[in-house]
Motif scaffolding. Sequence first.
Motif, PDB file in Angstrom:
ATOM      1  N   ALA A  16      46.724  38.924  40.842  1.00 57.03           N
ATOM      2  CA  ALA A  16      47.745  39.214  40.380  1.00 57.03           C
ATOM      3  C   ALA A  16      49.040  38.355  41.605  1.00 57.03           C
ATOM      4  CB  ALA A  16      49.012  40.617  40.478  1.00 57.03           C
ATOM      5  N   VAL A  17      48.452  38.524  42.524  1.00 53.90           N
ATOM      6  CA  VAL A  17      49.075  37.929  43.319  1.00 53.90           C
ATOM      7  C   VAL A  17      49.241  36.208  43.300  1.00 53.90           C
ATOM      8  CG1 VAL A  17      49.336  37.312  45.831  1.00 53.90           C
ATOM      9  CG2 VAL A  17      49.647  38.974  45.346  1.00 53.90           C
ATOM     10  N   TRP A  18      47.534  36.124  43.173  1.00 53.72           N
ATOM     11  CA  TRP A  18      48.150  34.138  43.199  1.00 53.72           C
ATOM     12  C   TRP A  18      48.233  33.975  41.686  1.00 53.72           C
ATOM     13  CZ3 TRP A  18      46.401  33.602  47.648  1.00 53.72           C
ATOM     14  CH2 TRP A  18      46.028  33.923  48.217  1.00 53.72           C
ATOM     15  N   ASN A  19      48.139  34.537  40.403  1.00 59.92           N
ATOM     16  CA  ASN A  19      49.171  33.885  39.486  1.00 59.92           C
ATOM     17  C   ASN A  19      50.293  34.319  39.535  1.00 59.92           C
ATOM     18  OD1 ASN A  19      46.451  33.576  38.688  1.00 59.92           O
ATOM     19  ND2 ASN A  19      45.718  35.869  37.922  1.00 59.92           N
ATOM     20  N   GLU A  20      50.608  34.986  40.564  1.00 58.22           N
ATOM     21  CA  GLU A  20      52.424  35.929  40.267  1.00 58.22           C
ATOM     22  C   GLU A  20      53.552  34.652  40.702  1.00 58.22           C
ATOM     23  OE1 GLU A  20      55.494  36.799  39.150  1.00 58.22           O
ATOM     24  OE2 GLU A  20      54.552  38.834  39.579  1.00 58.22           O
ATOM     25  N   GLU A  79      50.664  26.590  43.435  1.00 59.71           N
ATOM     26  CA  GLU A  79      51.684  25.702  44.024  1.00 59.71           C
ATOM     27  C   GLU A  79      50.575  24.579  43.439  1.00 59.71           C
ATOM     28  OE1 GLU A  79      53.738  24.486  47.020  1.00 59.71           O
ATOM     29  OE2 GLU A  79      55.312  25.926  46.244  1.00 59.71           O
ATOM     30  N   GLU A  80      49.306  24.326  43.501  1.00 63.03           N
ATOM     31  CA  GLU A  80      47.980  23.474  42.671  1.00 63.03           C
ATOM     32  C   GLU A  80      47.190  24.069  42.464  1.00 63.03           C
ATOM     33  OE1 GLU A  80      44.015  22.013  45.718  1.00 63.03           O
ATOM     34  OE2 GLU A  80      45.847  23.138  47.113  1.00 63.03           O
ATOM     35  N   PHE A  81      47.254  25.240  42.336  1.00 62.84           N
ATOM     36  CA  PHE A  81      46.153  25.219  41.318  1.00 62.84           C
ATOM     37  C   PHE A  81      47.125  26.427  39.738  1.00 62.84           C
ATOM     38  CE2 PHE A  81      43.920  26.428  45.015  1.00 62.84           C
ATOM     39  CZ  PHE A  81      42.838  25.538  44.521  1.00 62.84           C
ATOM     40  N   VAL A  82      47.357  27.570  40.141  1.00 64.66           N
ATOM     41  CA  VAL A  82      48.409  28.493  38.397  1.00 64.66           C
ATOM     42  C   VAL A  82      49.466  27.520  38.146  1.00 64.66           C
ATOM     43  CG1 VAL A  82      49.059  30.338  37.994  1.00 64.66           C
ATOM     44  CG2 VAL A  82      47.462  30.324  39.754  1.00 64.66           C
ATOM     45  N   ALA A  83      50.983  27.001  38.989  1.00 63.80           N
ATOM     46  CA  ALA A  83      51.773  26.574  38.508  1.00 63.80           C
ATOM     47  C   ALA A  83      52.142  25.229  37.756  1.00 63.80           C
ATOM     48  CB  ALA A  83      52.531  26.145  39.725  1.00 63.80           C
ATOM     49  N   PRO A  84      50.870  24.138  37.898  1.00 62.98           N
ATOM     50  CA  PRO A  84      51.074  23.406  37.226  1.00 62.98           C
ATOM     51  C   PRO A  84      50.169  23.373  35.719  1.00 62.98           C
ATOM     52  CG  PRO A  84      49.625  22.233  39.041  1.00 62.98           C
ATOM     53  CD  PRO A  84      50.246  24.319  38.944  1.00 62.98           C
ATOM     54  N   GLY A  85      50.050  25.027  35.372  1.00 61.73           N
ATOM     55  CA  GLY A  85      49.892  25.077  34.145  1.00 61.73           C
ATOM     56  C   GLY A  85      47.783  25.070  33.652  1.00 61.73           C
ATOM     57  N   ASP A  86      47.094  25.359  34.673  1.00 59.67           N
ATOM     58  CA  ASP A  86      46.172  23.938  34.661  1.00 59.67           C
ATOM     59  C   ASP A  86      45.025  25.655  34.362  1.00 59.67           C
ATOM     60  OD1 ASP A  86      46.337  21.775  34.160  1.00 59.67           O
ATOM     61  OD2 ASP A  86      45.896  21.407  36.490  1.00 59.67           O
ATOM     62  N   TYR A  87      45.240  26.094  35.491  1.00 59.92           N
ATOM     63  CA  TYR A  87      44.332  27.519  35.473  1.00 59.92           C
ATOM     64  C   TYR A  87      45.136  28.177  36.251  1.00 59.92           C
ATOM     65  CZ  TYR A  87      41.391  23.823  36.890  1.00 59.92           C
ATOM     66  OH  TYR A  87      41.122  22.642  37.123  1.00 59.92           O
ATOM     67  N   LEU A  88      44.326  30.364  35.990  1.00 59.86           N
ATOM     68  CA  LEU A  88      44.476  31.559  35.845  1.00 59.86           C
ATOM     69  C   LEU A  88      43.661  31.791  36.919  1.00 59.86           C
ATOM     70  CD1 LEU A  88      45.669  32.804  32.795  1.00 59.86           C
ATOM     71  CD2 LEU A  88      47.352  32.112  34.732  1.00 59.86           C
ATOM     72  N   PHE A  89      43.527  32.965  37.712  1.00 59.44           N
ATOM     73  CA  PHE A  89      42.645  34.090  38.508  1.00 59.44           C
ATOM     74  C   PHE A  89      42.556  34.938  37.939  1.00 59.44           C
ATOM     75  CE2 PHE A  89      44.477  30.509  41.377  1.00 59.44           C
ATOM     76  CZ  PHE A  89      43.524  30.181  42.181  1.00 59.44           C
ATOM     77  N   TRP A 106      36.352  37.166  41.591  1.00 59.16           N
ATOM     78  CA  TRP A 106      37.590  36.860  40.995  1.00 59.16           C
ATOM     79  C   TRP A 106      36.852  35.379  40.807  1.00 59.16           C
ATOM     80  CZ3 TRP A 106      38.531  32.125  43.356  1.00 59.16           C
ATOM     81  CH2 TRP A 106      38.883  31.920  44.459  1.00 59.16           C
ATOM     82  N   GLU A 107      37.423  34.616  39.869  1.00 61.62           N
ATOM     83  CA  GLU A 107      37.195  33.200  38.733  1.00 61.62           C
ATOM     84  C   GLU A 107      38.621  33.156  38.934  1.00 61.62           C
ATOM     85  OE1 GLU A 107      33.420  34.597  35.673  1.00 61.62           O
ATOM     86  OE2 GLU A 107      35.382  34.873  35.114  1.00 61.62           O
ATOM     87  N   MET A 108      38.587  31.178  38.802  1.00 59.60           N
ATOM     88  CA  MET A 108      39.379  30.587  38.417  1.00 59.60           C
ATOM     89  C   MET A 108      39.252  29.896  37.525  1.00 59.60           C
ATOM     90  SD  MET A 108      41.485  27.885  40.623  1.00 59.60           S
ATOM     91  CE  MET A 108      40.374  26.187  40.788  1.00 59.60           C
ATOM     92  N   THR A 109      39.632  30.528  36.357  1.00 59.14           N
ATOM     93  CA  THR A 109      39.426  30.002  34.848  1.00 59.14           C
ATOM     94  C   THR A 109      40.486  28.887  34.418  1.00 59.14           C
ATOM     95  OG1 THR A 109      40.646  31.751  34.246  1.00 59.14           O
ATOM     96  CG2 THR A 109      37.788  31.823  34.766  1.00 59.14           C
ATOM     97  N   VAL A 116      35.099  28.450  33.606  1.00 61.95           N
ATOM     98  CA  VAL A 116      35.615  29.023  35.190  1.00 61.95           C
ATOM     99  C   VAL A 116      35.060  27.435  35.591  1.00 61.95           C
ATOM    100  CG1 VAL A 116      34.085  30.395  36.456  1.00 61.95           C
ATOM    101  CG2 VAL A 116      33.925  31.093  34.414  1.00 61.95           C
ATOM    102  N   ALA A 117      35.791  27.419  36.663  1.00 62.21           N
ATOM    103  CA  ALA A 117      36.312  26.400  37.326  1.00 62.21           C
ATOM    104  C   ALA A 117      35.679  26.781  39.293  1.00 62.21           C
ATOM    105  CB  ALA A 117      37.601  25.292  38.066  1.00 62.21           C
ATOM    106  N   ALA A 118      35.928  27.762  39.166  1.00 65.91           N
ATOM    107  CA  ALA A 118      35.417  28.856  40.599  1.00 65.91           C
ATOM    108  C   ALA A 118      35.460  29.808  40.491  1.00 65.91           C
ATOM    109  CB  ALA A 118      36.565  28.238  41.654  1.00 65.91           C
TER     110      ALA A 118
END
Length: 141
Positions: A16-20, A79-89, A106-109, A116-118
């Motif tokens: 949740a930290v990375w998605n917050e 900022e790089e992965f979640v904020a643009p609206g592309d990915y979630l962890f 964990w997955e970045m989807t 799954v992107a990572a």
Amino acid sequence: MTVATGLQDLTDRYVAVWNEPDAERRRAAIRELWSADAVHTLQPPGDLRRTAQGLGFGRLVLEARGHDALDVRGTRAHEEFVAPGDYLFRSCGDAGRLHDVVKFHWEMTSRDGGEVAAVGLEILLLGPDGRITGDYQFIEG
């Protein structure tokens, strides 16, 4: 609370930290999860390691030490992965614990289709108070 429930809660709070999106809530979550002198160590993805080796660097490891550095790390990842609206962890739900060591994937989807992107492996060392003192991240794919 069972060990499995506690592990699921820990991994859910970690991811949740990375998605917050809210910086204050992210900072507060970092202070709750990690000890003040915790170290987050990242083994970068293979392409970045190969580029570094091509530039003459040996072992490439990135570290963030302490709450302020962890906040910068969490903010940049968001900022790089979640904020643009592309990915979630998300956690893969495979956490295991042995004494004070926790491991989970964990997955970045993609946000729209869940592709799954990572994938990463997280190894956490917990202190006596249950907070993270060491955080080792391996990007696996």
